[in-house]
Design an enzyme around this catalytic site. Structure first.
Site, short mmCIF file in Angstrom:
data_model
loop_
_atom_site.label_atom_id
_atom_site.label_comp_id
_atom_site.label_asym_id
_atom_site.label_seq_id
_atom_site.Cartn_x
_atom_site.Cartn_y
_atom_site.Cartn_z
N HIS A 192 2.61 14.16 5.36
CA HIS A 192 3.19 13.02 4.62
C HIS A 192 3.97 13.61 3.46
O HIS A 192 3.51 14.52 2.78
CB HIS A 192 2.03 12.12 4.19
CG HIS A 192 2.22 11.33 2.95
ND1 HIS A 192 3.25 10.45 2.78
CD2 HIS A 192 1.49 11.26 1.80
CE1 HIS A 192 3.15 9.88 1.58
NE2 HIS A 192 2.09 10.36 0.97
N TYR A 231 6.18 4.99 -2.36
CA TYR A 231 5.43 4.74 -3.59
C TYR A 231 5.85 5.74 -4.67
O TYR A 231 6.43 6.79 -4.36
CB TYR A 231 3.91 4.78 -3.34
CG TYR A 231 3.37 6.12 -2.92
CD1 TYR A 231 3.07 7.11 -3.85
CD2 TYR A 231 3.12 6.40 -1.57
CE1 TYR A 231 2.55 8.34 -3.46
CE2 TYR A 231 2.60 7.62 -1.17
CZ TYR A 231 2.32 8.59 -2.12
OH TYR A 231 1.82 9.80 -1.73
N ASP A 284 -26.87 -9.33 15.78
CA ASP A 284 -27.59 -10.40 16.48
C ASP A 284 -27.41 -10.17 17.97
O ASP A 284 -26.36 -9.73 18.43
CB ASP A 284 -27.17 -11.80 16.03
CG ASP A 284 -25.74 -12.16 16.40
OD1 ASP A 284 -24.92 -11.24 16.62
OD2 ASP A 284 -25.44 -13.37 16.46
#
Ligand code: FAD
Ligand code: THG
Length: 822
Positions: A225, A259, A552
Site C-alpha cells: 500500500h 488519506y 442457538d
C-alpha cells in the site's frame, strides 16, 4: 517465584507489545517477546505506520477495539512525548453517494457511542483549511479520532511490561514450535529454544508462515500500500513543529481512496487507489539489523511512482496547496488483508496453547491485545469476538486461492460505499446446493454467504406480483433499501403464509454428534434437556461460562447415540470439537456438504407432502419439534417438524445425491397447490415477524438468554451445563436491557440494521436486524434497548433522518402457535 503460565509472544510490533503489556498488567509476568528484527524498530508494519486512527466502522466490536486504543494511547507517553495526538478525524464527501454514506456512518458512530457529526463544506474548510471548498459536499467530523505514534507506543508499553517482568528480545527469529501431546512446549529460534506454555503469534503479515509451523491455516495475504511524504507545503509552514507534528484533523478522501496527515510542514498521503500488489514473503528485502531504519526495512518495498500518479493529481485537486509542492519520498508498505477484512484471533484447533492475533491495524491493536489477554487469563473477552475469531471461516475460505482473491478484492473495495447485502463478485459458485440447476431455471437471484450461493428471490415469481391482494402490496422503497431487494419477496411471503413454499435450507451448518459420550457432551454444552426420546428435537442454546450466548441450535435425537445439530456456522463446529472429551467417545462431523435440506412451509404443506409418502405426516404422526426417518416418493429423508419462518411444515433432509430428485417431486406435487420457490428475502421477513432471533446479528456472547428473549430455552433444573452458574438469579424480570421488537409507524420506511435508536430523544440502542413485514404490512426492526414497555415510542435514525417506531408485543405473527401446531 511466579507460577503464571510462561508465554512467548512472536512479534514485537504494536500488537505483540500491547499484548505483553496487557498480560503483565493482569499478573502474568513470565512473558517473553521475540522478534526477528532489532528492537524497538523491528522492521514490521508498525515501524512505518503513519498511525491514523478512525474509530467508526459498521462493526460494534471493531469500534470498541478502536475506542480502547484511543483511550489507552492517550494515557501513554515516552519521556513526555505523546503517543496519541487527538487531532480529530474528517472524512469528506465529493459525491452525493458518499455524503449519504457519511450520514449512515454517523449513525454507526451514534450506535456505538463515538461522538461525531456530519458537517457542511464551510465547516470542513474551517476544520481543514487546505481543502478546496468547491470540491467537497460535506464531511463527517469525529473529534476523538487522531494519530497514534505507533513506534513510540511500542516503546512505552514495552517499558511498562519490562518493569513488570516481561523480557523483550530482538534479532531472534522463531523457526519452529515445540509441542508434545498436542500442546505447545516452547519455540525454537535461531538463538536457541525458549520453553513456553502458551505461544501467541503476533507476526503481522508473516502470520501465514508462522501458522504453518503448527499446520494452522492463517487466512491473510500481505499486500503493499503506497504512502508518500511531500516536501514542504507553504500553507503548513509555521503551523506545527517536530514535537507536535500535526494539528489539523486526519483527513480521508474516500471517493479517491486517499488519506492524509500532517508531518510538521509536510503532508503524508496514503493511497489505496492502485492495483493490488500481493507480496510473497520470499520476495521481501533482506535488511541487516544495522541498516534497519526509516529508509529500509523488510516491510517496505520500493516506491512505484507510476502507481501513485493519479492519486497525486487527485490530491492536488482536493488540496490546492499541494500544487506548489512535490513528492519527497514514498514507499510501498506491506500489511495484512483477510477474506472479510476482519482480524484473526484464536487458538490453533490442533495444537493447544498456540494462539494468533494477526491482521490487526494500529487502530484496533490495543483493543485486540486486551481481548487476547482476557481470553488467556480469564477465558473470556469482554468484547464479543465472533467476527474476529479465526474459526469463523469454513475450510474453503482458508485456502490460499480463496484468500488471495478475496483479500485483494477487499483492498480494492476498502473505501467503497458497500451495501450490507452486497455480495462478493468473485469467487462465486464455490458451493451450491443440489437444487442449483432448478433454482437457476426459476431465475433465482443469488447472494453469497460463506461461499454458499443462496437464492434471495426467484424471478419466476414476478408475474404473481400483480396478483398480490391489496393488503400484501409492498410500499415503494428508498433507493438504498431497494438495492439487492425485489418486490417479488412479497409474493414469496404471501404464498408462504397462504399456500406453501419451498426454501433451500442446505447452507445451514449441520453437525452430526455421535458415540457413547454424545448425550452427556450435549447435555454439558447446551442449556436444554437432551435426554429425551429418539425423535425429539430441541431448540437450545450454547452459552459461555459467563452465560453469554455462543449460539442457538436445534438438536435432533436421531438415535440413542446419534444427534443432528442445526448450527450457525463453523464456530460451532470448532467449539464442539474443542469441547469433545479426549477419550474419543464422541465423534463430531460437519455433514452440511454431503446432505441437503428443503423447508416445505405453509398452510398447504401437508397437502403437498402427505400424498407423496406412506409415512404419517399428520399432526399426530409427526408432532411439532419431532423428527423421523421417512420416504418421500421413494427417497429416504429425515423430516423435522420445525420452521424458522413460523409456518406448518418440515425441514426435509436427504443426502446430496437425492437432492435434485427430491426438489423435483416436491415441485411437481406443489404446482396444483400454487406452491412457489422462496428465497432469503421472504425468509428474513417471516422470521422477524415470528420473533425468531438470528445469532450473530441479534444476539451474541454479549447477551444473556433472558435479555435476548430466549430464556425459555434454558432449563436450569436439568443439572450442570456450561453457563448455568452465571445465570443463577437471572430471569426475564431482572433484565435491564432487551432485544426489542419495533414496528415502523409510517408503514413504509425500511431500515437495514446497525442504525441508532433514540428513546426520549437520546441515543439508547441500535437495530440488529430488520425487514419489511409482509404479513403485518409494516417494517419490523429488532433493536437492543433499555427494557421499556410495549407501546413506547422511539425513533430510528436512517441516513440522518428520524423514523418513528413503536415497541411491539412479540411475536407479531401467530403468538398462540395455532398456525404452526396444526
Ligand atoms: P508488525 O508490526 O508487522 O509486527 C510483526 C512482527 O513480527 C514484526 O516485527 C516481525 O519482525 C515479527 N516476526 C515475523 N516473523 C517472525 C519470526 N519468524 N520470528 C520472530 N519475529 C517475527 N494502520 C492503522 O491503524 N492506521 C494507519 O494509518 C495505517 N497506515 C498504514 C500505512 C501503511 C503504508 C501500511 C503498510 C500499514 C498501515 N497500517 C495502518 C497498518 C498497520 O501498520 C499494521 O496493521 C500494524 O502495524 C500491524 O501490527 P503488528 O504488530 O500486527 O505487525
Ligand atoms: N433449523 C435448524 N437448525 C437451526 C436453525 C434452523 N439452527 C440454527 C438456527 N436456525 C437456530 N434458530 C432457530 C430459531 C428459532 C427456532 C428454531 C431455530 C424455533 N423456535 C421455536 C420458538 O421460539 O417458538 C422453539 C419452540 C420450542 O422450543 O419448542 O423454531 O432454522 N434445523
Amino acid at each position: 517465584m511466579s507460577t503464571t503460565p510462561r508465554v512467548v509472544i512472536i512479534g514485537a510490533g504494536i500488537v505483540g507489545a500491547n499484548l505483553a503489556d496487557e498480560l503483565t498488567r493482569r499478573g502474568w509476568d513470565r512473558v517473553t517477546v521475540l522478534d526477528q528484527g532489532p528492537l524497538p524498530l523491528t522492521g514490521g508494519s508498525t515501524s512505518h505506520a503513519p498511525g491514523l486512527v478512525y474509530q467508526t466502522t459498521a462493526s460494534k466490536t471493531m469500534t470498541a477495539f478502536a475506542t480502547y486504543t484511543v483511550e489507552k494511547f492517550l494515557s501513554l507517553d515516552v519521556d513526555g512525548a505523546w503517543c496519541f495526538n487527538q487531532v480529530g478525524g474528517l472524512e469528506v464527501a465529493t459525491t452525493p453517494e458518499r455524503l449519504a454514506d457519511l450520514h449512515r456512518k454517523q449513525g454507526w458512530a451514534t450506535s456505538w457511542g463515538v461522538p461525531g457529526e456530519v458537517v457542511g463544506p464551510e465547516e470542513c474548510v474551517r476544520l481543514h483549511p487546505l481543502l478546496d471548498r468547491d470540491q467537497v459536499l460535506g464531511g463527517f467530523h469525529t473529534p476523538t479520532d487522531g494519530l497514534a505514534k505507533a513506534a513510540r507506543v511500542v516503546v512505552a508499553v514495552a517499558r511498562r511490561a519490562e518493569a513488570r517482568g516481561a523480557v523483550f528480545q530482538g534479532s531472534t527469529r522463531v523457526v519452529g514450535i515445540n509441542q508434545s501431546g498436542g500442546r505447545v512446549t516452547g519455540v525454537r529460534t535461531d538463538k536457541g529454544e525458549v520453553p513456553a506454555d502458551v505461544v501467541v503469534s503476533c507476526g503481522g503479515f508473516w502470520g501465514r508462515e508462522l501458522g504453518k509451523l503448527v499446520g494452522m491455516r492463517v487466512p491473510l495475504l500481505p499486500l503493499a500500500h503506497q504512502y508518500v511524504r511531500t516536501g514542504q507545503v507553504a500553507d503548513l509552514v509555521g503551523r506545527n513543529d517536530d514535537v507536535v507534528e500535526a494539528r489539523l484533523p486526519i483527513l480521508r478522501h474516500q471517493d479517491r481512496d486517499l488519506y492524509y496527515r500532517e508531518h510538521n510542514d509536510c503532508l503524508g498521503i496514503g493511497s489505496y487507489a492502485h492495483r493490488p500488489m500481493p507480496v510473497r514473503i520470499g520476495d521481501l528485502p533482506e535488511v541487516d539489523d544495522d541498516d534497519m531504519g526509516e529508509a529500509a526495512m523488510p516491510s517496505m518495498l520500493p516506491f512505484t511512482e507510476e502507481d501513485f500518479a493519479p492519486s497525486w493529481e487527485h490530491s492536488r485537486l482536493l488540496l490546492p496547496s499541494l500544487r506548489d509542492a512535490k513528492i519527497e519520498t514514498g514507499f510501498n508498505g506491506i500489511f495484512s488483508f483477510t477474506p472479510d477484512g476482519g482480524p484473526l484471533i484464536g487458538e490453533s484447533p490442533d495444537v493447544a496453547g498456540f494462539w494468533i492475533a494477526e491482521a490487526v491495524w494500529v487502530t484496533h491493536s490495543a483493543g485486540v491485545a486486551r481481548s487476547v489477554a482476557q481470553l488467556l487469563v480469564d477465558g473470556r473477552s469482554e468484547v464479543e469476538l465472533h467476527g474476529c475469531d479465526v474459526a469463523r471461516f469454513d475450510e474453503i475460505e482458508t485456502t490460499d486461492a480463496y484468500v488471495d482473491e478475496t483479500a485483494q478484492r477487499n483492498f480494492v473495495e476498502i473505501y467503497d460505499v458497500v451495501h450490507p447485502l452486497q455480495p462478493k463478485l468473485s469467487p462465486r459458485d464455490l458451493r451450491v446446493s443440489p437444487f442449483h440447476a432448478r433454482q437457476k431455471e426459476l431465475g433465482a437471484f443469488f447472494l453469497e454467504s460463506h461461499t454458499w450461493e443462496r437464492p434471495h428471490w426467484y424471478e419466476a415469481n414476478a408475474p404473481l406480483v400483480k396478483e398480490l391482494p391489496a393488503e400484501w402490496q409492498p410500499p415503494g422503497r428508498d433507493a438504498w433499501s431497494a438495492m439487492f431487494h425485489s418486490p417479488i419477496a412479497a409474493v414469496e411471503a404471501w404464498k408462504t403464509r397462504t399456500a406453501v413454499a419451498l426454501y433451500d435450507m442446505t447452507p445451514l451448518t449441520r453437525l452430526e454428534v455421535s458415540g457413547p459420550g454424545a448425550l452427556a457432551c450435549l447435555e454439558r454444552l447446551t442449556t436444554g434437556k437432551m435426554d429425551k426420546s429418539v425423535g425429539s428435537v430441541t431448540y437450545t442454546l450454547a452459552l459461555d461460562e459467563a452465560g453469554g450466548i455462543r449460539s442457538d441450535l436445534t438438536v435432533a435425537r436421531l438415535g440413542e447415540d446419534l444427534f443432528q445439530v442445526g448450527a450457525n456456522g463453523h464456530l460451532d463446529l470448532d467449539y464442539f470439537r474443542r469441547q469433545a472429551p479426549a477419550d474419543h467417545s464422541v465423534q463430531i462431523r460437519d455433514i452440511t456438504g454431503g446432505t441437503c435440506c428443503i423447508g416445505v412451509w405453509g398452510p398447504l404443506a401437508r397437502d403437498l407432502v402427505q400424498p407423496l409418502s406412506d409415512d404419517d405426516f399428520s399432526n399426530e404422526g409427526l408432532k411439532y419439534f419431532r423428527a423421523k426417518a421417512a420416504h418421500i416418493a421413494g427417497i429416504p429423508v429425515t423430516a423435522m417438524r420445525l420452521s424458522y419462518v413460523g409456518e406448518l411444515g418440515w425441514e426435509i433432509y436427504t443426502s446430496a445425491e437425492y437432492g435434485q430428485k427430491l426438489w423435483d417431486v416436491l415441485w411437481e406435487a406443489g404446482r396444483p397447490l400454487g406452491a412457489v420457490a422462496a428465497g432469503r428475502a421472504a425468509f428474513t421477513s417471516l422470521r422477524l415477524e415470528k420473533g425468531y432471533r438470528a445469532w450473530g446479528a441479534d444476539m451474541t456472547t454479549e447477551h444473556n438468554p433472558y435479555e435476548a428473549g430466549v430464556g425459555f430455552a434454558v432449563r436450569p433444573q436439568k443439572g450442570e451445563f456450561v453457563g448455568r452458574a452465571a445465570l443463577e438469579g437471572l430471569s426475564a424480570d431482572t433484565v435491564t436491557r432487551r432485544l426489542t421488537c419495533l414496528t415502523v409507524d409510517d408503514g413504509r420506511s425500511v431500515v437495514l440494521g446497525h442504525e441508532p435508536v433514540f428513546l426520549d430523544g437520546r441515543a439508547a440502542g441500535y437495530v440488529t436486524s430488520a425487514a419489511f413485514g409482509h404479513t403485518v404490512g409494516t417494517p419490523v426492526a429488532y433493536a437492543w434497548l433499555p427494557a421499556v414497555e410495549v407501546g413506547t415510542s422511539v425513533e430510528i435514525q436512517y441516513f440522518g433522518r428520524r423514523v418513528r417506531a413503536t415497541v411491539a408485543a412479540e411475536p407479531l405473527v401467530d403468538p398462540d402457535m395455532t398456525r404452526i401446531r396444526r
